[in-house]
Design a protein around this motif. Structure first.
Motif, PDB file in Angstrom:
ATOM      1  N   UNK B  10      61.588 -70.576 -21.624  1.00  0.00           N
ATOM      2  CA  UNK B  10      60.953 -70.108 -22.849  1.00  0.00           C
ATOM      3  C   UNK B  10      61.146 -68.611 -22.970  1.00  0.00           C
ATOM      4  N   UNK B  11      61.046 -68.116 -24.205  1.00  0.00           N
ATOM      5  CA  UNK B  11      61.150 -66.688 -24.421  1.00  0.00           C
ATOM      6  C   UNK B  11      60.494 -66.340 -25.746  1.00  0.00           C
ATOM      7  N   UNK B  12      59.998 -65.129 -25.811  1.00  0.00           N
ATOM      8  CA  UNK B  12      59.455 -64.569 -27.049  1.00  0.00           C
ATOM      9  C   UNK B  12      60.304 -63.367 -27.386  1.00  0.00           C
ATOM     10  N   UNK B  13      60.903 -63.385 -28.574  1.00  0.00           N
ATOM     11  CA  UNK B  13      61.871 -62.354 -28.931  1.00  0.00           C
ATOM     12  C   UNK B  13      61.489 -61.677 -30.236  1.00  0.00           C
ATOM     13  N   UNK B  14      62.017 -60.505 -30.415  1.00  0.00           N
ATOM     14  CA  UNK B  14      61.777 -59.745 -31.633  1.00  0.00           C
ATOM     15  C   UNK B  14      62.835 -60.088 -32.672  1.00  0.00           C
TER      16      UNK B  14
END
Lengths: 111, 116
Positions: B10-14
């Motif tokens: 998982x990742x949270x990106x801009x």
């Protein structure tokens, strides 16, 4: 446009009952048909495949294929709470290698 | 059968950045695929990753947005470029292997992407 449609859910059945899941496809040349089960937050896993007209049984699961009517179904006998999941019908269209998925039917088995 | 791993999980990106997802299969496979599964939806094929040649994209997906590499028979990457919140989804890698059926597709655990 080639399509795979599944009966709208969600579907709820009591424990021990038969759950019936249906799927229709538009590409008459399709040859391979699959049912995948997907638990919430998990990836799909294959539970049944069928290539020929008729019924195919595997334990509590029976897949039924009718190429003339372009539908494939999945019956789950003696439904268990652990069968609660989303069931995805998938088809390999003629001339393709990839799976084309239906919209999925969410099944809940009530204890 | 084929066991598939994906990184990251998982990742949270801009917004405006890019993310590359890696897919590793434990055996050599001919066919590898990338799917997207948006919240509450079914799986949509993005492209077929071809070893030694350009990926084959489905309608609505383009190479500039989703470049794919397939350097060998066990590995592939998918890049989601210039991300927007609409790209928030689960991205799944799959491979065709000999399982219970001759053309069974196995799926990786997926990469959950959130774009802010």
């Amino acid at each position: 446009q080639k399509e795979v449609e599944q009966n709208s859910g969600p579907l709820s059945v009591p424990e021990g009952a038969i759950a019936s899941l249906n799927c229709t496809y538009s590409d008459r040349g399709s040859q391979s048909f699959f049912w995948y089960r997907q638990y919430s937050g998990k990836s799909p896993e294959l539970i049944m495949f069928i290539y020929s007209n008729g019924d195919k049984e595997d334990g509590r699961f029976t897949a039924q294929l009718n190429k003339a009517s372009q539908y494939v179904s999945l019956l789950i006998r003696d439904s268990q709470p652990s069968d609660s999941a989303t069931y995805l019908c998938a088809v390999i269209h003629s001339g393709a290698n990839n799976l084309f998925f239906g919209t999925g039917t969410r099944l809940t088995v009530i204890p | 059968s084929a066991v598939i791993s994906q990184k990251p999980s998982r990742d949270i990106c801009q917004r405006g950045t890019s993310l590359t997802i890696q897919c590793q299969v434990d055996s050599q496979v001919t066919m590898m695929f990338w799917y997207r599964q948006q919240p509450g939806q079914s799986l949509t094929l993005i492209a077929t990753a071809n070893q030694g040649s350009e990926a084959t994209y489905e309608s609505g997906f383009v190479i500039d947005k989703f470049p794919i590499s397939r350097p060998n028979l066990t590995f592939s990457t998918l890049t989601v470029s210039n991300m927007s919140p609409e790209d928030s989804s689960i991205y799944l890698c799959s491979a065709e292997g000999r399982g219970r059926s001759y053309n069974e597709q196995f799926f990786g655990p997926g990469t959950r992407l959130t774009v802010l």
